[in-house]
Scaffold this motif. Structure first.
Motif, PDB file in Angstrom:
ATOM      1  N   GLN A  10     -14.333 -46.906  92.408  1.00  0.00           N
ATOM      2  CA  GLN A  10     -13.370 -47.850  91.853  1.00  0.00           C
ATOM      3  C   GLN A  10     -12.492 -47.017  90.550  1.00  0.00           C
TER       4      GLN A  10
ATOM      5  N   LEU B  16      -9.529 -45.229  92.036  1.00  0.00           N
ATOM      6  CA  LEU B  16      -8.317 -45.835  92.732  1.00  0.00           C
ATOM      7  C   LEU B  16      -6.992 -46.004  92.475  1.00  0.00           C
TER       8      LEU B  16
ATOM      9  N   LEU C 246     -12.914 -54.596  87.965  1.00  0.00           N
ATOM     10  CA  LEU C 246     -13.980 -53.660  88.287  1.00  0.00           C
ATOM     11  C   LEU C 246     -15.147 -54.503  88.808  1.00  0.00           C
TER      12      LEU C 246
ATOM     13  N   MET D 103     -15.086 -56.053  92.192  1.00  0.00           N
ATOM     14  CA  MET D 103     -14.926 -54.867  93.091  1.00  0.00           C
ATOM     15  C   MET D 103     -16.250 -54.705  93.217  1.00  0.00           C
TER      16      MET D 103
ATOM     17  N   TYR E 175     -13.971 -48.779  99.203  1.00  0.00           N
ATOM     18  CA  TYR E 175     -12.583 -49.204  99.021  1.00  0.00           C
ATOM     19  C   TYR E 175     -12.204 -50.461  99.656  1.00  0.00           C
TER      20      TYR E 175
END
Lengths: 197, 192, 439, 189
Positions: C72, C75, C103, C106, C277
């Motif tokens: 992450q 990204l 974060l 995610m 992702y």
């Protein structure tokens, strides 16, 4: 609401049946896996390849002497001696031969371990070296008062080579499993002739 | 068509390359293996805890030994290889206990266990400043005598400790399959 | 053709240079917490093997959180991946969430599917190996107490699963009631990973037995015999030079199978990266589009009565969420061309190979020492290049590079012009990275 | 918020995190090393003699629960059958037992000679000199069943090259006291 509850109940029922079926299938698989296939019967007069070792049974006899190849036997008892030609087929000297041969329980108490002796000079269980056949004697103490059998059964155990074990990733020989059985005639004494192929 | 065959060639190359990577990648056993201190016959090989100097090699069909006052002749399925070495401890008293003979094709022969009653064999305790001679005795296949390597370490598991690796050099093999200069009987009673 | 191979390599180095402090810090956090949890689990195992196994979940969880967090972090530097992600999510969720909050979200979103997939591919086996070793070291004399995995064959596992199910139930109830939500969310995640961990590990053991059973049926023996005959002609007389049995006993089939999995693993990791992702984890729209026939199958599937579909979902959903990403991953990679796949496989394996040789090189550089001293030194070397056991290695020099490499490959795959052409059905794909970020 | 501003924001926060991570490495690297190597360092300290405690000639020192005193250190010259230029050295100790749990406190007992260059000699098995019956060595003392207040006479025999005899000093270590060990000084020091 009610509709959804009913369909959920149905789903759970079907799921339950499905689970039961899956467990049954796994059980059947497990049962198949555990099914004892008859072990192959090996010819006594042959080279037996068990991975680490190449074995050739030479002769077997019962002795009542005080010493057999330098090992002191139980006074008054008899000992079954099996002479085998063993070749180390690995790349390293090893003495991983203690569990290779198991005598049938009719003559020998399975709990007793045999003495294993190099016949050349009666050294007790030395390392054997790669690619050099040696004559070894497996000496089992017979059960007290047991009659001298005409023949006895032997189970041969083999191991599998793994380049990396599961725990540390080191090479080695693992998973002992029976490779076959053979019946060896018991001869008259140490002077008897070798089994000929 | 061109592109397709180019792709196939590329893939094959990748497979071969990956196979190379797979077999040449060192694993745990290699990573924590002994660290070699290399040398030749008659060199003094200096390891972490001890120094060793291989003086000579003798080959024999039989060994004459003295066991508890009785003479005994030992035969072997291969050939006896006897290496005379001198050890010296470096900073600390130590015990050198493991030696093996690695043949040209990688077969490894540990020191024989048939002479455990004899003096002057491993394990040998060595003190700093007091060099000591010893005999290393092996039973080897004659075809493993040529260009062999002698491996000597203190302990069986010499993890990341030094291991002396002494290359013993070429040995001619005579017509009867024995190493050149092999004697019939070697007397172990002779002093080191 | 060469450009496709070079681009991800350049990108790997760029990613690494831009993010190395964050990546290294995360690896270190993972090492610290993983080690602490491992010690706790092994100590607990000495008292009760089941408790040890349950606590082991935390170790696995730590490793996964670190991996997910590292991906992450990268990204923002992956415009093509972000564009695809946003296209998949729709416009709804593009709120400007702050860095750490984003974060956290995610991680919780990506973690479970990733964990399931990770476990299904047997990567948890590495954690279990580490655990067995630590417990074995701690066990007083190595007897019985050392085998902490015997619980896997025990029925008490069900109790453990029931307990974590009850806790999870309680946690969701608490969450609904509104008490500190994020805390209960964490409890739920831990309970669910505990299920997955124990459940999948047990299943994998059963699966191994089943495969062993199939393999023992002599199905392959004919093939194997033919292959072996070709590679090792019948051994000559005794006088012939001896080839040790260690060399001959590993047969050609095993070698080929090993090589296949050796080369497959990088692809699996690429799929894992894609999963993290958030690339249509549970959305089969993309896959259904692959083929008209599959689509019709999907329509027909939706026509099935709901309760039957529930049932099917019950059993299949696990597998679907497991295999769908594979199918998609394979699709992405395959459509991105052989060159990129080869770059992935070779590059991934090269990193791994170089790390192992770097470890060996360090031992030669440091030289021989007493075992006690080397025991301490090896911890330092492991910190740099990963554990010498080479299971889930997390060296601070290796792991950031590996993650950057996977991300770079994925980015290259998404940025390939071929893929954008393939999606021409949609409003035309992003043409420049800048646009993609603003989409 | 415009896209550009968002982008700038992200950039700024990334730089912030990069800076924070860099600083955190200063803490995390030593912390990770400490956590990982804790057991190994403990083993290293527990198995090795690293820090000497000097004991002056004629004095006794409390070590492993008892009072140790070096009574004599001398060479036994004139023996035959020894390697050239070597001298057997005898070290005699008098130990007044304090805590009698020797099996725990004296575990791994090791008496060695250390010379000025730090070389260490362990007791030898090559030379066997006759010792009086009431004199034991470190290992036999563990099993002697000595009680608190008893005094034990211990002797160890070493084989040392002649050049080192001038500078050797005896040292005593037991597992319960490692990494510290006793280094006895001689009269002339």
């Amino acid at each position: 609401m009610l509709e959804s509850a009913r369909s959920r109940l149905k789903a759970w029922t079907v799921a339950g049946i499905g689970t039961a079926a899956a467990i049954a299938a796994a059980g059947v698989l497990g049962a198949f896996g555990a099914r004892h296939e008859p072990l192959p019967v090996l010819a006594p007069a042959s080279q037996i390849d068990i991975g680490e070792w190449l074995l050739r049974p030479l002769k077997a006899y019962v002795t009542a002497e005080k010493y057999a190849y330098g090992t002191l036997l139980k006074p008054g008892g008899k000992a079954l001696v099996l002479e085998v030609e063993m070749t180390n087929r690995t790349a390293k000297s090893t003495k991983d031969y203690f569990d290779v041969l198991q005598a049938g329980s009719t003559v020998v108490d399975p709990a007793t371990k045999p003495f294993i002796v190099l016949t050349r000079d009666s050294t007790m269980s030395p390392e054997l070296h790669p690619g050099m056949p040696e004559r070894m004697a497996y000496i089992w103490q017979l059960r007290d008062g047991a009659a001298v059998p005409a023949s006895f059964d032997l189970t041969v155990i083999r191991k599998t080579y793994k380049p990396r074990d599961n725990l540390y990733g080191l090479p080695g020989w693992f998973n002992p499993t029976p490779a076959g059985t053979l019946t060896i005639p018991v001869g008259a004494g140490p002077a008897g002739a070798d089994i000929q192929p | 068509m061109m592109r397709k065959s180019a792709n196939i060639v590329l893939l094959l190359l990748a497979v071969v390359f990956c196979y190379g990577l797979q077999i040449s990648k060192p694993h745990y056993g290699d990573l924590i293996g002994p660290i070699p201190a290399r040398g030749k016959l008659a060199d003094t090989v200096v390891g972490r805890a001890f120094e060793v100097h291989a003086e000579k090699i003798e080959f024999a069909r039989k060994l004459k030994v003295d066991q508890f006052g009785r003479q005994k002749v030992l035969t072997t399925g291969g050939v006896w290889a006897v290496v005379t070495v001198a050890f010296a401890a470096r900073a600390e008293s130590t015990v050198v206990s493991v030696a093996s003979w690695r043949g040209p094709t990688g077969l490894t022969y540990d020191q024989t266990e048939r002479l455990s009653f004899m003096n002057g064999l491993l394990p040998v305790a060595v003190d700093p400043g007091l060099p000591r001679k010893a005999r290393l005795i092996f039973e080897v296949r004659p075809d493993q005598a040529n260009n062999a390597t002698l491996l000597i370490s203190e302990k069986l598991v010499a993890a990341l400790d030094s291991q002396a690796e002494i290359s013993l050099g070429p040995v001619t093999i005579t017509a009867d399959g024995l190493p050149g200069g092999a004697v019939d009987t070697l007397d172990m009673a002779e002093p080191l | 053709m060469l450009a496709v191979a070079v681009k991800p390599l350049v990108l790997t180095l760029r990613l690494w240079w831009r993010f190395w402090p964050q990546l290294v810090a995360m690896v270190l956090l993972g090492i610290v917490f993983g080690d602490l949890f491992m010690q706790v689990a092994a100590r607990a195992a000495l008292l009760n093997h089941m408790a040890g196994l349950a606590l082991l979940t935390l170790v696995a969880l730590t490793q996964l959180i670190v991996t997910v967090a590292m991906f992450q972090t990268l990204l923002p530097a992956l415009p093509a991946v972000r564009a695809a992600q946003q296209a998949a999510q729709g416009e709804s969720e593009t709120g400007p969430a702050g860095g750490s909050a984003r974060l956290a979200r995610m991680i919780t979103v990506a973690l479970l599917p990733f964990f399931a997939y990770y476990a299904a591919w047997g990567f948890l086996g590495d954690t279990v190996r580490q655990y067995s070793r630590v417990a074995l070291d701690m066990a007083p004399f190595g007897e019985g107490a050392g085998n902490v995995l015997d619980v896997l064959d025990s029925r008490w596992l069900i109790v453990s699963v029931v307990i974590s199910w009850l806790i999870r139930r309680f946690a969701t109830a608490m969450q609904k009631r509104g008490g500190s939500r994020s805390f209960w969310q964490i409890v739920v995640v831990i309970c669910e990973t505990n299920w997955i961990f124990i459940g999948l590990y047990v299943i994998s053991r059963w699966k191994d037995e089943a495969i062993a059973w199939i393999m023992s049926r002599n199905i392959f023996s004919a093939l194997q015999a033919a292959a072996d005959g070709a590679t090792h002609p019948i051994a000559g007389a005794f006088a012939a030079p001896m080839v040790p049995v260690e060399v001959t006993s590993v047969d050609t089939t095993t070698r080929l199978v090993n090589l296949f999995f050796y080369m497959l693993l990088p692809v699996i990791w690429l799929v894992l990266a894609a999963l993290i992702y958030g690339y249509d984890v549970r959305d089969d729209k993309e896959l259904m589009r692959v083929h008209r026939r599959v689509e019709r199958l999907g329509e027909r599937y939706r026509a099935i009565p709901k309760f039957l579909r529930d049932f099917a979902e019950h059993f299949i959903s696990g597998y679907r969420s497991r295999y769908l990403p594979i199918a998609n991953g394979v699709r992405i990679t395959l459509s991105s061309g052989v060159v990129l796949i080869v770059t992935l496989i070779v590059g991934y394996r090269l990193i791994d190979w170089l790390a192992a040789w770097a470890w060996l090189g360090m031992t030669r550089l440091i030289g021989p020492h007493e075992l006690d001293t080397w025991q301490v030194l090896s911890e330092g070397v492991s910190l740099l290049f990963g554990s010498p056991f080479q299971d889930s290695s997390t060296g601070i020099l290796v792991e950031p590079l590996r993650i950057s490499f996977l991300a770079a490959i994925l980015e290259t795959a998404f940025a390939l012009p071929k893929r954008q052409v393939g999606e021409s059905g949609q409003p035309s794909g992003p043409t420049s990275p800048a646009e993609a970020q603003h989409a | 918020m415009t896209a550009e501003a968002l982008d700038r924001n992200n950039r700024a926060s990334e730089r912030k995190w990069r800076r924070r991570s860099l600083w955190s490495l200063l803490v995390l690297i030593p912390l990770a090393l400490a956590v990982e190597s804790y057991d190994s360092v403990k083993a290293l300290l527990g198995n090795n003699d690293l820090f000497p405690r000097r004991v002056a000639w004629g004095e006794s020192a409390r070590f492993g629960g008892s009072d140790w005193k070096l009574t004599d250190l001398r060479g036994a010259f004139g023996m035959s059958n020894l390697p050239p230029d070597s001298v057997p050295v005898l070290a005699d100790f008098q130990v007044k037992i304090g805590d009698p749990d020797l099996q725990k406190l004296w575990l791994g007992c090791k008496i060695v000679l250390v010379d000025k260059d730090g070389r260490r000699w362990s007791p030898t098995s090559i030379v066997s000199l006759k010792t009086p019956d009431n004199v034991g060595n470190c290992i036999s003392a563990i099993f002697s069943g000595a009680k608190s207040g008893d005094t034990l006479d211990l002797r160890e025999t070493f084989l040392v090259p002649k050049e080192a005899t001038k500078s050797v000093r005896p040292s005593v270590s037991v597992a319960s006291e490692r990494p510290r060990f006793l280094l006895f000084q001689l009269e002339k020091d």
